[in-house]
Scaffold this motif. Structure first.
Motif, PDB file in Angstrom:
ATOM      1  N   SER A  90       2.219   3.994  -4.802  1.00 47.30           N
ATOM      2  CA  SER A  90       2.870   5.003  -4.415  1.00 47.30           C
ATOM      3  C   SER A  90       4.141   4.579  -3.471  1.00 47.30           C
ATOM      4  O   SER A  90       5.044   4.097  -4.181  1.00 47.30           O
ATOM      5  CB  SER A  90       1.757   5.848  -3.366  1.00 47.30           C
ATOM      6  N   ALA A  91       4.256   4.666  -2.176  1.00 42.42           N
ATOM      7  CA  ALA A  91       5.464   4.322  -1.489  1.00 42.42           C
ATOM      8  C   ALA A  91       5.635   2.914  -1.754  1.00 42.42           C
ATOM      9  O   ALA A  91       6.775   2.327  -1.731  1.00 42.42           O
ATOM     10  CB  ALA A  91       5.446   4.611   0.012  1.00 42.42           C
ATOM     11  N   ARG A 143      -1.653 -17.249  -4.671  1.00 46.58           N
ATOM     12  CA  ARG A 143      -1.817 -16.458  -3.330  1.00 46.58           C
ATOM     13  C   ARG A 143      -1.428 -15.234  -3.175  1.00 46.58           C
ATOM     14  O   ARG A 143      -0.640 -14.805  -4.021  1.00 46.58           O
ATOM     15  CB  ARG A 143      -0.509 -17.215  -2.426  1.00 46.58           C
ATOM     16  N   VAL A 144      -2.250 -14.555  -2.344  1.00 45.87           N
ATOM     17  CA  VAL A 144      -1.753 -13.078  -2.417  1.00 45.87           C
ATOM     18  C   VAL A 144      -1.477 -12.515  -0.999  1.00 45.87           C
ATOM     19  O   VAL A 144      -2.214 -13.123  -0.197  1.00 45.87           O
ATOM     20  CB  VAL A 144      -3.404 -12.309  -2.862  1.00 45.87           C
ATOM     21  N   TYR A 145      -0.656 -11.715  -0.791  1.00 48.25           N
ATOM     22  CA  TYR A 145      -0.083 -11.317   0.498  1.00 48.25           C
ATOM     23  C   TYR A 145      -0.309  -9.761   0.431  1.00 48.25           C
ATOM     24  O   TYR A 145       0.226  -9.175  -0.556  1.00 48.25           O
ATOM     25  CB  TYR A 145       1.325 -11.863   0.720  1.00 48.25           C
ATOM     26  N   SER A 146      -0.558  -9.440   1.755  1.00 48.36           N
ATOM     27  CA  SER A 146      -0.429  -7.944   1.867  1.00 48.36           C
ATOM     28  C   SER A 146      -0.289  -7.720   3.312  1.00 48.36           C
ATOM     29  O   SER A 146      -1.105  -8.226   4.032  1.00 48.36           O
ATOM     30  CB  SER A 146      -1.901  -7.298   1.268  1.00 48.36           C
ATOM     31  N   TYR A 147       0.552  -6.648   3.488  1.00 53.50           N
ATOM     32  CA  TYR A 147       0.679  -6.390   5.013  1.00 53.50           C
ATOM     33  C   TYR A 147       0.678  -4.995   5.269  1.00 53.50           C
ATOM     34  O   TYR A 147       0.819  -3.985   4.411  1.00 53.50           O
ATOM     35  CB  TYR A 147       1.936  -6.771   5.400  1.00 53.50           C
ATOM     36  N   ASP A 148       0.407  -4.427   6.476  1.00 49.76           N
ATOM     37  CA  ASP A 148       0.552  -2.925   6.921  1.00 49.76           C
ATOM     38  C   ASP A 148       1.891  -2.773   6.998  1.00 49.76           C
ATOM     39  O   ASP A 148       2.583  -3.181   7.831  1.00 49.76           O
ATOM     40  CB  ASP A 148      -0.332  -3.021   8.131  1.00 49.76           C
ATOM     41  N   GLN A 149       2.415  -1.701   6.118  1.00 53.50           N
ATOM     42  CA  GLN A 149       3.858  -1.280   6.447  1.00 53.50           C
ATOM     43  C   GLN A 149       3.885  -0.715   7.942  1.00 53.50           C
ATOM     44  O   GLN A 149       3.018  -0.451   8.804  1.00 53.50           O
ATOM     45  CB  GLN A 149       3.837   0.017   5.492  1.00 53.50           C
ATOM     46  N   HIS A 182       1.015  -1.292   0.129  1.00 52.98           N
ATOM     47  CA  HIS A 182       0.077  -0.078   0.136  1.00 52.98           C
ATOM     48  C   HIS A 182       0.676   1.179   0.107  1.00 52.98           C
ATOM     49  O   HIS A 182       2.031   1.201   0.218  1.00 52.98           O
ATOM     50  CB  HIS A 182      -1.096  -0.227   1.268  1.00 52.98           C
ATOM     51  N   ALA A 183       0.106   2.357  -0.264  1.00 54.07           N
ATOM     52  CA  ALA A 183       0.703   3.459  -0.011  1.00 54.07           C
ATOM     53  C   ALA A 183       0.800   4.044   1.302  1.00 54.07           C
ATOM     54  O   ALA A 183       0.287   3.660   2.252  1.00 54.07           O
ATOM     55  CB  ALA A 183      -0.297   4.827  -0.862  1.00 54.07           C
ATOM     56  N   THR A 184       1.940   5.281   1.329  1.00 54.00           N
ATOM     57  CA  THR A 184       2.036   5.779   2.679  1.00 54.00           C
ATOM     58  C   THR A 184       0.586   6.306   3.185  1.00 54.00           C
ATOM     59  O   THR A 184      -0.039   6.983   2.478  1.00 54.00           O
ATOM     60  CB  THR A 184       3.089   6.872   2.546  1.00 54.00           C
ATOM     61  N   GLY A 185       0.407   6.241   4.558  1.00 49.45           N
ATOM     62  CA  GLY A 185      -0.788   6.496   5.152  1.00 49.45           C
ATOM     63  C   GLY A 185      -1.875   5.459   5.119  1.00 49.45           C
ATOM     64  O   GLY A 185      -2.862   5.818   5.655  1.00 49.45           O
ATOM     65  N   PHE A 186      -1.828   4.417   4.327  1.00 43.61           N
ATOM     66  CA  PHE A 186      -3.168   3.641   4.138  1.00 43.61           C
ATOM     67  C   PHE A 186      -2.761   2.335   4.996  1.00 43.61           C
ATOM     68  O   PHE A 186      -1.813   2.259   5.801  1.00 43.61           O
ATOM     69  CB  PHE A 186      -3.257   3.494   2.642  1.00 43.61           C
ATOM     70  N   LEU A 187      -3.197   1.308   4.600  1.00 38.30           N
ATOM     71  CA  LEU A 187      -3.125   0.087   5.027  1.00 38.30           C
ATOM     72  C   LEU A 187      -3.669  -1.207   3.971  1.00 38.30           C
ATOM     73  O   LEU A 187      -4.245  -0.880   3.053  1.00 38.30           O
ATOM     74  CB  LEU A 187      -3.817  -0.199   6.193  1.00 38.30           C
ATOM     75  N   GLY A 188      -2.952  -2.285   4.364  1.00 34.76           N
ATOM     76  CA  GLY A 188      -3.361  -3.450   3.201  1.00 34.76           C
ATOM     77  C   GLY A 188      -4.634  -3.636   2.953  1.00 34.76           C
ATOM     78  O   GLY A 188      -5.080  -3.911   2.020  1.00 34.76           O
ATOM     79  N   ALA A 194       4.870  12.037   8.013  1.00 38.97           N
ATOM     80  CA  ALA A 194       5.815  12.984   7.682  1.00 38.97           C
ATOM     81  C   ALA A 194       7.165  12.571   7.738  1.00 38.97           C
ATOM     82  O   ALA A 194       8.037  13.031   7.026  1.00 38.97           O
ATOM     83  CB  ALA A 194       5.400  14.155   8.828  1.00 38.97           C
ATOM     84  N   GLU A 195       7.592  11.752   8.943  1.00 40.55           N
ATOM     85  CA  GLU A 195       8.875  11.221   8.700  1.00 40.55           C
ATOM     86  C   GLU A 195       9.234  10.461   7.731  1.00 40.55           C
ATOM     87  O   GLU A 195      10.394  10.593   7.278  1.00 40.55           O
ATOM     88  CB  GLU A 195       8.747  10.248  10.058  1.00 40.55           C
ATOM     89  N   ILE A 196       8.483   9.784   7.005  1.00 40.11           N
ATOM     90  CA  ILE A 196       8.861   9.371   5.807  1.00 40.11           C
ATOM     91  C   ILE A 196       9.081  10.229   4.552  1.00 40.11           C
ATOM     92  O   ILE A 196      10.206   9.998   3.977  1.00 40.11           O
ATOM     93  CB  ILE A 196       7.782   8.293   5.427  1.00 40.11           C
ATOM     94  N   TYR A 197       8.389  11.138   4.413  1.00 34.16           N
ATOM     95  CA  TYR A 197       8.590  12.248   3.470  1.00 34.16           C
ATOM     96  C   TYR A 197       9.880  12.916   4.016  1.00 34.16           C
ATOM     97  O   TYR A 197      10.443  13.462   2.970  1.00 34.16           O
ATOM     98  CB  TYR A 197       7.266  13.276   3.533  1.00 34.16           C
TER      99      TYR A 197
END
Length: 194
Positions: free
Chosen positions: A71-72, A24-30, A3-9, A173-176
């Motif tokens: 995005s990210a 199989r599909v994997y998605s995780y929260d950064q 996912h993009a920054t600020g979002f979730l899987g 903000a820290e990522i940016y």
């Protein structure tokens, strides 16, 4: 799927469900997003996002991953595919975050960082959050079920009963802030993975 920054899987649930028809599909929260653990040292950045993706692929024992990043997440997939083509067979990069490292603005505090810190972090309810976003870009182009997932799963009930973002603006903000230290475009341009 990353996912993009600020979002979730979880907001990609309809897509991940459809893709299970072919594998199989994997998605995780950064890190610092959704239900992921908050690191004690609060260290975030583009390089860490890419490193975490590489670590996830390795920990799952995968190779030759077909990845989708937004995005990210796209920038992270581009960086991992560039450095570890054994791990990523191909990747779809949707709106990768790339900066012109020669731009003098990259040497000053990021306007995006400052805007992010001003972001609203709590809402009276899931319905209030949904109503706040449903007519604003980019959310107004989202399928309603995806926006609803973001409002429900991307927040938690605060002590005052309000819905609070799981990814606080400070994490984004820290990522940016680290954008001037990570040349995602160079990684993507060096990449030989389709």
């Amino acid at each position: 799927l990353l996912h993009a920054t600020g979002f979730l899987g979880a907001i990609y649930r309809p897509l991940t469900q459809a893709l299970t028809a072919i594998g199989r599909v994997y998605s995780y929260d950064q890190r610092g997003h959704g239900d992921s653990e908050r690191p004690r040292n609060d260290v975030y950045g583009w390089d860490i996002t890419a490193s975490d993706l590489e670590g996830f692929i390795l920990a799952m024992g995968l190779k030759g991953v077909r990845g989708i990043g937004h995005s990210a997440g796209a920038t992270a997939f581009g960086a991992v595919a560039s450095g570890r083509p054994d791990l990523v067979a191909r990747a779809l990069l949707i709106e990768p975050v790339i900066f012109d490292m020669q731009d003098p603005a990259m040497q000053r505090p990021s306007e995006l960082r400052e805007r992010t810190l001003k972001r609203k972090r709590s809402f009276d309810s899931v319905d209030a959050m949904f109503a706040n976003f449903e007519h604003k870009p980019p959310y107004k182009t989202w399928r309603k079920e995806i926006l609803r997932d973001y409002c429900e799963r991307g927040t938690f009930a605060g002590a005052d009963g309000k819905r609070v973002l799981k990814c606080p603006p400070e994490v984004e903000a820290e990522i940016y802030t680290t954008s001037r230290d990570f040349d995602g475009f160079a990684y993507i341009m060096r990449c030989n993975v389709p």
